[in-house]
Design a protein around this motif. Structure first.
Motif, PDB file in Angstrom:
ATOM      1  N   THR A  48      27.449 -72.685 -16.974  1.00 11.38           N
ATOM      2  CA  THR A  48      27.560 -72.379 -15.523  1.00 11.38           C
ATOM      3  C   THR A  48      29.149 -72.458 -15.158  1.00 11.38           C
ATOM      4  OG1 THR A  48      26.799 -74.301 -15.143  1.00 11.38           O
ATOM      5  CG2 THR A  48      24.998 -72.784 -15.194  1.00 11.38           C
ATOM      6  N   ILE A 108      27.534 -71.155  -7.940  1.00 10.71           N
ATOM      7  CA  ILE A 108      27.272 -71.446  -9.205  1.00 10.71           C
ATOM      8  C   ILE A 108      27.118 -70.220  -9.975  1.00 10.71           C
ATOM      9  CG2 ILE A 108      25.935 -72.519 -11.034  1.00 10.71           C
ATOM     10  CD1 ILE A 108      27.121 -74.492  -9.058  1.00 10.71           C
ATOM     11  N   VAL A 115      26.418 -68.274 -13.409  1.00  8.58           N
ATOM     12  CA  VAL A 115      25.618 -68.452 -14.769  1.00  8.58           C
ATOM     13  C   VAL A 115      25.948 -67.459 -15.538  1.00  8.58           C
ATOM     14  CG1 VAL A 115      23.169 -68.687 -15.452  1.00  8.58           C
ATOM     15  CG2 VAL A 115      23.878 -69.360 -13.243  1.00  8.58           C
ATOM     16  N   THR A 128      18.089 -72.074 -16.842  1.00  2.00           N
ATOM     17  CA  THR A 128      19.233 -72.589 -16.279  1.00  2.00           C
ATOM     18  C   THR A 128      19.423 -72.473 -15.002  1.00  2.00           C
ATOM     19  OG1 THR A 128      20.321 -71.691 -18.467  1.00  2.00           O
ATOM     20  CG2 THR A 128      21.744 -72.079 -16.473  1.00  2.00           C
ATOM     21  N   VAL A 182      19.782 -75.873 -12.209  1.00  2.00           N
ATOM     22  CA  VAL A 182      20.715 -75.683 -11.174  1.00  2.00           C
ATOM     23  C   VAL A 182      20.089 -75.794  -9.733  1.00  2.00           C
ATOM     24  CG1 VAL A 182      22.174 -74.066  -9.620  1.00  2.00           C
ATOM     25  CG2 VAL A 182      22.177 -74.007 -12.065  1.00  2.00           C
TER      26      VAL A 182
END
Length: 272
Positions: free
Chosen positions: A39, A85, A87, A123, A127
């Motif tokens: 990320t 963010i 990814v 993931t 986050v």
């Protein structure tokens, strides 16, 4: 464009039967442990706002990160105190030689499999747990959008609001179109990918969705996203479907995409 559920039913049934701005510079930081996808984060070290933009990468190559990072920078510039963010999906490269774990696939629609989706879900869950007081808006473009749609349908607790742009959200139909345009691209080979039109039945009723496509998009034409929008509308889900006149497939930096994400983050109503 809002949908009349009764008028949408017939077309959806047919599709199911068919098969299937200038922004301040930000320095990305790779912060995912090796067991998760890579990320990159944008915005203040500690977000002070309520918006968390989670961008899911579209294509494997590092060159595509330029547009995605610009989008992340634009979003945090528009919503003070927010964070973004990015990814990187399985096998997708960062700016360096590093890449997310896993295999990116052959590029023929084979990268939306259950194992890749599980890694993406883990993931995004990580986050969101790192930002418990921020409201996530999940954004995907192209096959990244299809991944987000599948995530919403199979892990609805992770996606409360999403923006999908240029989404091949009716997977078999999209692969058939791509096979005509690129006969040697392996598009007729069987794949184990999940079809967003089939996973739409698991989307949470409270989800808010904005779906965007260019009227001149030849790679993922509006009909593919329209079918998915109608599937959501039939479930009573708040669905805003927009066809952008004169626009093509590349929407990463389009103001309409940025506006849509900001509207979801700030609770604004989209223009009628």
């Amino acid at each position: 464009m809002r949908f009349d559920i009764r008028r949408a039913g017939a077309l959806l049934a047919l599709m199911l039967l068919a098969g299937c701005m200038t922004a301040p510079a930000a320095r990305p930081v790779t912060d995912a442990p090796p067991t998760l996808l890579l990320t990159e984060r944008f915005g203040p070290a500690r977000g002070t706002g309520k918006a968390l933009f989670i961008l899911v990468s579209a294509r494997p190559g590092a060159e595509t990160r330029i547009a995605e990072r610009a989008l992340a920078q634009a979003l945090v510039a528009r919503v003070p105190g927010s964070r973004a963010i990015l990814v990187l999906r399985a096998g997708h490269q960062a700016a360096s030689d590093r890449a997310s774990p896993g295999d990116a696939g052959r590029g023929n629609g084979d990268d939306l499999t259950a194992d890749r989706l599980a890694l993406l879900a883990a993931t995004i869950r990580d986050v969101e747990q790192r930002h418990p007081d921020m409201r996530p808006i999940v954004i995907g473009i192209g096959t990244g959008a299809a991944a987000v749609a599948n995530l919403a349908g199979t892990r609805p607790q992770l996606v409360g609001a999403m923006v999908l742009a240029a989404c091949p959200c009716a997977l078999p139909e999209w692969r058939a179109l791509r096979a005509k345009a690129d006969p040697a691209g392996g598009w007729t080979q069987p794949v184990a990918s999940l079809d967003p039109l089939q996973t739409a039945g698991g989307v949470a009723p409270g989800l808010r969705a904005v779906l965007i496509v260019g009227s001149d998009d030849r790679e993922t034409p509006p009909s593919l996203l329209r079918a998915y929008a109608e599937a959501l509308a039939l479930r009573g889900i708040d669905t805003d479907f927009r066809i952008l006149p004169g626009k093509g497939h590349d929407l990463a930096g389009d103001p309409a995409l940025i506006d849509a994400a900001v509207q979801l983050a700030t609770g604004q109503e989209p223009p009628r």
